[in-house]
Design an enzyme around this catalytic site. Structure first.
Site, mmCIF file in Angstrom:
data_model
loop_
_atom_site.group_PDB
_atom_site.id
_atom_site.type_symbol
_atom_site.label_atom_id
_atom_site.label_comp_id
_atom_site.label_asym_id
_atom_site.label_seq_id
_atom_site.Cartn_x
_atom_site.Cartn_y
_atom_site.Cartn_z
ATOM 1 C CE LYS A 1 31.873 30.186 66.287
ATOM 2 N NZ LYS A 1 32.757 29.378 65.682
ATOM 3 C CB SER B 1 28.934 27.784 63.389
ATOM 4 O OG SER B 1 30.389 28.174 62.894
ATOM 5 C CG HIS C 1 35.272 26.028 63.270
ATOM 6 N ND1 HIS C 1 35.016 25.607 64.679
ATOM 7 C CD2 HIS C 1 36.747 26.582 63.370
ATOM 8 C CE1 HIS C 1 36.063 26.231 65.461
ATOM 9 N NE2 HIS C 1 36.891 26.785 64.544
ATOM 10 N NE ARG D 1 40.183 27.698 60.567
ATOM 11 C CZ ARG D 1 41.377 28.328 60.134
ATOM 12 N NH1 ARG D 1 41.250 28.554 58.800
ATOM 13 N NH2 ARG D 1 42.418 28.061 60.719
ATOM 14 C CG ASP E 1 29.797 31.617 62.074
ATOM 15 O OD1 ASP E 1 29.661 30.381 61.531
ATOM 16 O OD2 ASP E 1 30.787 31.326 63.243
ATOM 17 N N GLY E 2 29.265 32.167 58.682
ATOM 18 C CA GLY E 2 29.744 31.722 57.682
ATOM 19 C C GLY E 2 29.525 32.467 56.363
ATOM 20 N N GLY E 3 30.498 33.277 56.176
ATOM 21 C CA GLY E 3 30.442 34.061 54.842
ATOM 22 C C GLY E 3 29.472 35.379 54.838
ATOM 23 C CB ILE E 4 27.270 36.855 57.391
ATOM 24 C CG1 ILE E 4 26.476 35.591 57.280
ATOM 25 C CG2 ILE E 4 26.564 38.043 57.873
ATOM 26 C CD1 ILE E 4 25.665 35.169 58.775
ATOM 27 N NE ARG E 5 33.428 37.118 54.656
ATOM 28 C CZ ARG E 5 32.939 36.453 55.607
ATOM 29 N NH1 ARG E 5 32.331 36.692 56.738
ATOM 30 N NH2 ARG E 5 33.839 35.360 55.947
HETATM 31 C C1 LIG Z 1 41.780 31.355 61.323
HETATM 32 C C2 LIG Z 1 40.548 31.222 62.075
HETATM 33 C C3 LIG Z 1 40.751 30.970 63.566
HETATM 34 C C4 LIG Z 1 39.356 30.338 64.244
HETATM 35 N N1 LIG Z 1 39.316 30.040 65.250
HETATM 36 C C5 LIG Z 1 38.291 29.889 65.965
HETATM 37 C C6 LIG Z 1 38.257 29.626 67.643
HETATM 38 O O1 LIG Z 1 39.107 29.610 68.126
HETATM 39 N N2 LIG Z 1 37.048 29.435 68.019
HETATM 40 C C7 LIG Z 1 35.738 29.326 67.406
HETATM 41 O O2 LIG Z 1 34.730 29.100 67.831
HETATM 42 N N3 LIG Z 1 35.843 29.518 66.068
HETATM 43 C C8 LIG Z 1 37.010 29.878 65.321
HETATM 44 N N4 LIG Z 1 37.160 30.210 64.003
HETATM 45 C C9 LIG Z 1 35.779 29.951 63.384
HETATM 46 C C10 LIG Z 1 35.023 31.223 63.231
HETATM 47 O O3 LIG Z 1 34.533 31.887 64.515
HETATM 48 C C11 LIG Z 1 33.807 31.238 62.194
HETATM 49 O O4 LIG Z 1 32.727 30.233 62.778
HETATM 50 C C12 LIG Z 1 33.881 31.073 60.883
HETATM 51 O O5 LIG Z 1 35.039 31.664 60.479
HETATM 52 C C13 LIG Z 1 32.936 31.456 60.014
HETATM 53 O O6 LIG Z 1 32.809 32.917 60.034
HETATM 54 P P1 LIG Z 1 33.431 33.852 58.801
HETATM 55 O O7 LIG Z 1 33.010 33.364 57.246
HETATM 56 O O8 LIG Z 1 32.647 35.174 58.948
HETATM 57 O O9 LIG Z 1 34.967 33.802 59.028
HETATM 58 C C14 LIG Z 1 38.111 30.329 63.365
HETATM 59 C C15 LIG Z 1 38.258 30.927 61.873
HETATM 60 C C16 LIG Z 1 39.301 31.137 61.265
HETATM 61 C C17 LIG Z 1 39.479 31.648 60.028
#
Ligand SMILES: Cc1cc2nc3c(=O)[nH]c(=O)nc-3n(C[C@H](O)[C@H](O)[C@H](O)COP(=O)(O)O)c2cc1C
Length: 339
Positions: free
Chosen positions: A212, A234, A236, A239, A267-271
């Site tokens: 990932k 991804s 993340h 972040r 992933d990333g902003g899929i809602r």
């Molecule tokens: C507060 C927070 C903690 C996260 N912790 C992890 C984690 O422990 N491991 C991981 O692979 N991704 C982590 N992520 C990333 C998410 O799995 C994901 O890749 C990212 O948020 C994008 O998806 P989203 O836009 O649907 O939130 C974290 C994201 C957030 C917001």
């Protein structure tokens, strides 16, 4: 229960950093870290969300009048939708102390399994997080994907023992966690890995290994050569690196390069279910959705998860039927256009 009602409830249950917005698009949380925001300027999460909205759908109802089949298979397991709950670690710190990671993952894994999908679980500095997540996965017939931080091989192998004991159907590593501020300079060490180091870890892993945090063709090739069974495109959620491209923009070139050798998740902003359709039309096999599941758990635990999965599923089905896709394999890039 409707998703809007769960969100309303979640607003009273969370700490100050997440506003539990009607649409989780990164705007209200900006760069709050700790909190659910993004690194630096905080704009990468916003761009992730916006990039999906730039993809328009080609409607075509001159097709067979059958119910769309959303069934999805990965590594021999069948799910109701091509959707996973993404891993989120340190929920207490980022979202407020109603839950710690142990309770959060327990609810998430069970709720997703009941709703016909699977959850990825997060990892962190507390060793109990992985232990309890693995126990929950074991109680749910191995339906869950522990996501191990990019620790050194020794720590990885210790955590892998728990994954094996849980009978988890796959394991993941968020290699991009190397960019998380809290992992910098810690003991035991966690961070970037060479292709060889990754390969050594994967060779010792008996179940499918998902990498990932892939954002380039080069990275995708390295993960594939190292033995990954699947990758997650991804960043993340913005972040780990400010200024990163949105995942929807890099996905097509990675899909072209991998050319069906291994499944690609994104992933990333899929809602919405419409966004899921957009991702599949760009060539992804499935998606992860992370932040919105946190709001569902804080608002209404398993009931909240079911509400979100039902909403995403019915939106996906409706979009497939209106664009002439009778099953996931029929979703094609000619069903979308870029604005
Ligand atoms: C507060 C927070 C903690 C996260 N912790 C992890 C984690 O422990 N491991 C991981 O692979 N991704 C982590 N992520 C990333 C998410 O799995 C994901 O890749 C990212 O948020 C994008 O998806 P989203 O836009 O649907 O939130 C974290 C994201 C957030 C917001």
């Amino acid at each position: 229960m409707k998703v809007e009602d769960v969100l309303k409830k979640a607003r009273t249950q969370m700490g100050p950093n997440c506003k539990s917005c009607p649409i989780c698009n990164g705007r209200a949380c900006g760069n709050t870290m700790p909190g659910p925001g993004a690194k630096g300027t905080g704009t990468v999460a916003i761009h992730n969300y916006d990039a999906w909205q730039n993809i328009e759908l080609n409607m075509d109802t001159l097709c067979e009048n059958v119910e769309a089949d959303t069934t999805f298979s990965l590594f021999g397991k069948t799910f109701q939708y091509p959707i996973f709950a993404g891993p989120v670690g340190h929920v207490e710190l980022h979202y407020g102390d109603k839950y710690d990671d142990q309770v959060y993952n327990h609810i998430l894994v069970r709720g997703c399994h009941q709703a016909g999908i699977a959850a990825f679980t997060g990892d962190g500095m507390n060793a109990d997080t992985m232990k309890v997540a693995c126990q929950s996965i074991k109680e749910n017939e191995g339906i869950g994907i522990p996501t191990i931080k990019p620790w050194n091989e020794q720590v990885y192998l210790e955590k892998l023992e728990m994954v094996k004991e849980a009978g988890a159907f796959a394991v993941a590593m968020d290699v991009d966690a190397a960019g998380l501020p809290f992992l910098k300079g810690i003991v035991p060490p966690a961070g970037r890995k060479t292709e060889k180091e990754l390969q050594a870890i994967i060779e010792k892993t008996p179940m499918p290994f998902i990498v990932k945090g892939i954002m380039t063709v080069k990275g995708a090739y390295k993960a594939w050569r190292a033995g990954a069974s699947a990758i997650v495109v991804s960043n993340h959620g913005g972040r780990v690196l400010d200024g990163c491209a949105p995942t929807a923009e890099v996905l097509p070139e990675i899909v072209r390069a991998i050319d069906g050798r291994i499944p690609i998740l994104v992933d990333g902003g899929i809602r919405t279910g419409v966004d899921v359709f957009r991702a599949l039309a760009l060539g992804a096999d499935g998606v992860l959705i992370a932040r919105p599941f946190v709001n569902m758990v804080y608002g209404a635990q398993e009931e909240g998860i079911q509400a979100l999965v039902d909403k995403l599923g019915s939106e996906l089905k409706d979009t497939m039927e209106m664009c002439g896709a009778k099953d996931l394999q029929s979703i094609h890039k000619d069903m979308i256009r870029l604005k």
